[in-house]
Design an enzyme around this catalytic site. Structure first.
Site, short mmCIF file in Angstrom:
data_model
loop_
_atom_site.label_atom_id
_atom_site.label_comp_id
_atom_site.label_asym_id
_atom_site.label_seq_id
_atom_site.Cartn_x
_atom_site.Cartn_y
_atom_site.Cartn_z
N CYS A 1 40.34 63.23 39.37
CA CYS A 1 41.34 63.42 38.29
C CYS A 1 41.86 62.08 37.79
CB CYS A 1 42.51 64.26 38.78
SG CYS A 1 42.04 65.90 39.34
N ARG B 1 38.45 72.35 36.27
CA ARG B 1 38.46 71.36 35.17
C ARG B 1 38.02 72.08 33.89
NH1 ARG B 1 39.11 66.73 38.04
NH2 ARG B 1 38.33 66.88 40.16
C1 BEZ Z 1 39.71 65.05 42.73
O1 BEZ Z 1 39.28 64.08 43.30
O2 BEZ Z 1 40.21 65.00 41.62
C2 BEZ Z 1 39.56 66.40 43.39
C3 BEZ Z 1 38.42 66.65 44.13
C4 BEZ Z 1 38.29 67.88 44.77
C5 BEZ Z 1 39.29 68.84 44.65
C6 BEZ Z 1 40.41 68.58 43.89
C7 BEZ Z 1 40.55 67.36 43.24
#
Ligand code: BEZ
Length: 229
Positions: A53, A136
């Site tokens: 993110c 997402r």
């Molecule tokens: C992230 O790194 O943004 C992420 C990865 C897995 C689950 C939730 C967020």
């Protein structure tokens, strides 16, 4: 195990964007009313203070002026609270350097949605993937508040923001010029003219090409300069 579906809407292309009021890092918003006359990219992310993110927010923030130049506003959402959002965006600006990006300020609104009310309206909570985090999702909403496209990615996969920009330009170009865009189209590439709707037009297309290239009667393209879009 069977997943719950009640209370989890799944919007469709062509629907009016579901309405909501929300608190954001840029003040309160009334959606989509506040954005009438503009395109909006409404996107969700799973959680603040997570690496994928963070890379996405930095990339989108860096590109914000390019989207604004296309009459498009960016609006983010996660099911975290406002103070978490503020702390995360401050950390991004003050601490994070990634792929040559640093000192990145996120100036577009990030919605707090602890209740998941908005996320559930937009099909951003997909319990098979996670019942506590938004996937997402990317919604392209046009100046009349209509959902024109949606892309959903799983938690593990960061989005391609060049593709989001390309898709936006393709939709704007289709609206303005009444054309369609072929696979992998980029501004400046040939575009597809509407398929012949009668035998007469099909015949004429094949005989009198007039700047149009026909691969067959149903598949005709024409040039459209990048400056015209
Ligand atoms: C992230 O790194 O943004 C992420 C990865 C897995 C689950 C939730 C967020």
């Amino acid at each position: 195990m069977e997943q719950p579906t009640q209370g989890y809407a799944m919007p469709r292309i062509g629907d009016k964007a579901p309405e909501f009021k929300a608190v954001t890092t840029q003040g309160d918003i009334n959606f989509p009313g506040d954005y009438e006359g503009k395109w909006v990219i409404l996107f969700s992310h799973p959680a603040d203070f997570t690496p994928v993110c963070t890379s996405e927010f930095m990339t989108f923030a860096k590109m914000e002026t390019e989207f604004n130049a296309l009459n498009c506003k960016l609006v983010g959402l996660s099911v975290d609270g406002l103070y978490s959002h503020i702390a995360w965006l401050r950390t991004i600006k003050e601490m994070i350097e990634f792929k040559g990006m640093k000192n990145i300020e996120v100036n577009f609104p990030l919605i707090e949605d602890i209740t998941m009310d908005v996320a559930k309206k937009y099909g951003m909570i997909q319990p098979g993937e996670s019942s506590t985090k938004a996937v997402r999702a990317v919604f392209f909403i046009d100046p009349k508040g209509i959902i024109r496209a949606m892309i959903y990615y799983p938690l593990s996969t960061g989005r391609n923001f060049s593709e989001i920009k390309r898709a936006l330009i393709a939709m704007q170009t289709a609206d303005k010029h009444s054309i369609a865009t072929p696979a992998d189209w980029q501004p400046g590439d040939d575009v597809i003219v509407p398929t012949a709707g009668s035998c007469g037009v099909a015949k004429e297309r094949m005989e009198n090409r007039d700047g149009i290239t026909c691969h067959d009667w149903f598949f005709c393209t024409k040039p459209l300069a990048a400056e015209q879009i």
